[in-house]
Motif scaffolding. Structure first.
Motif, PDB file in Angstrom:
ATOM      1  N   GLN A  53       0.829  -1.205   0.000  1.00 41.69           N
ATOM      2  CA  GLN A  53       0.000   0.000   0.000  1.00 41.69           C
ATOM      3  C   GLN A  53       0.867   1.260   0.000  1.00 41.69           C
ATOM      4  N   LEU A  54       1.944   1.239   0.771  1.00 40.68           N
ATOM      5  CA  LEU A  54       2.848   2.383   0.798  1.00 40.68           C
ATOM      6  C   LEU A  54       3.480   2.610  -0.571  1.00 40.68           C
ATOM      7  N   HIS A  55       3.865   1.514  -1.233  1.00 36.97           N
ATOM      8  CA  HIS A  55       4.466   1.640  -2.567  1.00 36.97           C
ATOM      9  C   HIS A  55       3.485   2.284  -3.543  1.00 36.97           C
ATOM     10  N   ARG A  56       2.215   1.831  -3.470  1.00 39.32           N
ATOM     11  CA  ARG A  56       1.208   2.433  -4.351  1.00 39.32           C
ATOM     12  C   ARG A  56       0.995   3.904  -4.015  1.00 39.32           C
ATOM     13  N   CYS A  57       0.984   4.227  -2.718  1.00 42.42           N
ATOM     14  CA  CYS A  57       0.810   5.627  -2.320  1.00 42.42           C
ATOM     15  C   CYS A  57       1.968   6.491  -2.810  1.00 42.42           C
ATOM     16  N   LEU A  58       3.190   5.956  -2.719  1.00 43.14           N
ATOM     17  CA  LEU A  58       4.347   6.713  -3.204  1.00 43.14           C
ATOM     18  C   LEU A  58       4.263   6.926  -4.713  1.00 43.14           C
ATOM     19  N   GLN A  59       3.814   5.898  -5.428  1.00 43.00           N
ATOM     20  CA  GLN A  59       3.645   6.056  -6.874  1.00 43.00           C
ATOM     21  C   GLN A  59       2.583   7.109  -7.181  1.00 43.00           C
ATOM     22  N   ASP A  60       1.454   7.040  -6.442  1.00 43.55           N
ATOM     23  CA  ASP A  60       0.405   8.047  -6.643  1.00 43.55           C
ATOM     24  C   ASP A  60       0.911   9.439  -6.303  1.00 43.55           C
ATOM     25  N   LYS A  61       1.711   9.524  -5.228  1.00 42.53           N
ATOM     26  CA  LYS A  61       2.254  10.821  -4.842  1.00 42.53           C
ATOM     27  C   LYS A  61       3.157  11.386  -5.938  1.00 42.53           C
ATOM     28  N   ALA A  62       4.036  10.523  -6.477  1.00 42.26           N
ATOM     29  CA  ALA A  62       4.935  10.978  -7.544  1.00 42.26           C
ATOM     30  C   ALA A  62       4.138  11.414  -8.772  1.00 42.26           C
ATOM     31  N   ASN A  88       0.494  12.732   1.068  1.00 40.97           N
ATOM     32  CA  ASN A  88       1.591  12.820   2.033  1.00 40.97           C
ATOM     33  C   ASN A  88       1.139  12.347   3.418  1.00 40.97           C
ATOM     34  N   ALA A  89      -0.073  12.752   3.797  1.00 45.20           N
ATOM     35  CA  ALA A  89      -0.610  12.325   5.087  1.00 45.20           C
ATOM     36  C   ALA A  89      -0.831  10.815   5.112  1.00 45.20           C
ATOM     37  N   THR A  90      -1.325  10.270   3.972  1.00 41.66           N
ATOM     38  CA  THR A  90      -1.523   8.817   3.883  1.00 41.66           C
ATOM     39  C   THR A  90      -0.211   8.077   3.995  1.00 41.66           C
ATOM     40  N   VAL A  91       0.817   8.608   3.323  1.00 36.25           N
ATOM     41  CA  VAL A  91       2.145   7.983   3.373  1.00 36.25           C
ATOM     42  C   VAL A  91       2.679   7.999   4.816  1.00 36.25           C
ATOM     43  N   ALA A  92       2.517   9.118   5.493  1.00 34.93           N
ATOM     44  CA  ALA A  92       2.976   9.199   6.882  1.00 34.93           C
ATOM     45  C   ALA A  92       2.235   8.193   7.755  1.00 34.93           C
ATOM     46  N   GLU A  93       0.913   8.076   7.514  1.00 34.42           N
ATOM     47  CA  GLU A  93       0.129   7.113   8.291  1.00 34.42           C
ATOM     48  C   GLU A  93       0.576   5.678   8.007  1.00 34.42           C
ATOM     49  N   GLN A  94       0.852   5.399   6.714  1.00 34.78           N
ATOM     50  CA  GLN A  94       1.329   4.059   6.359  1.00 34.78           C
ATOM     51  C   GLN A  94       2.681   3.772   7.001  1.00 34.78           C
TER      52      GLN A  94
END
Length: 199
Positions: free
Chosen positions: A94-103, A145-151
């Motif tokens: 999930q974190l990897h997907r969030c980082l991809q979405d963030k980028a 960013n908030a989701t990534v921090a939570e993850q």
């Protein structure tokens, strides 16, 4: 005189016979007393052996119970560690997907900002539209960013849980091993000695 001598000799022989009989009776009584003492000693030894055997059996039962409990704890800790690893892998994905979405959102935001700047000379309505688009993208990036921090916090917590589960698993395995060793020690203790749990 001869008659008195014969009577005296007969009485002497009778006395000797009685003394011999008394000596034999004393020896018989002494032998019986020794036999009784030997029987008492054998009975005490047998009683001590029975008590020691009963105690050892009780200790063996206790050690088996502790060993089974430790084995169950080890299996439960292993299962918890496996679940924690699965959750950690899921959180990482999930974190990897969030980082991809963030980028991707950051690229879109930069593209929108660049487009807004290039179109700054155009009509104010178009400029306002792209600025709104840029603001929306910026807000999405902040949410990501908030989701990534939570993850990241979730992964850290899962790692701590996994470490605790692994520690509990190792401790339970050590206890299970200790219970088996204690059981062997309890068996050897029949000759004269004896020996032994989750955080």
């Amino acid at each position: 005189l001869e008659l008195m001598k014969e009577v005296a000799d007969g009485r002497g022989r009778e006395v000797q016979r009685l003394q011999e009989s008394e000596r034999q009776s004393r020896e018989t009584i002494s032998n019986l007393l020794r036999a009784v003492e030997s029987a008492k000693s054998d009975a005490r030894s047998a009683s001590r052996r029975i008590q020691a055997e009963t105690r050892l059996r009780s200790e063996c039962t206790t050690l088996r119970t502790e060993r089974d409990a430790a084995s169950a704890d080890a299996a439960d800790s292993k299962r918890r560690a496996t679940l924690a690893e699965d959750e950690c892998r899921t959180a990482r994905a999930q974190l990897h997907r969030c980082l991809q979405d963030k980028a991707r959102m950051e690229r879109d935001s930069r593209a929108a900002l660049s487009l807004a700047r290039s179109l700054d000379t155009h009509s104010s309505s178009d400029s306002a539209y792209y600025k709104r688009q840029m603001a929306g993208l910026t807000e999405q990036v902040q949410k990501l960013n908030a989701t990534v921090a939570e993850q990241n916090l979730t992964i850290a917590e899962l790692r701590r849980q996994r470490e605790r589960s692994m520690s509990q698993n190792q401790l339970s395995q050590l206890r299970a091993g200790g219970g088996g060793g204690g059981l062997s020690g309890g068996g050897a203790g029949g000759g004269g000695g004896k020996k032994s749990r989750r955080k």
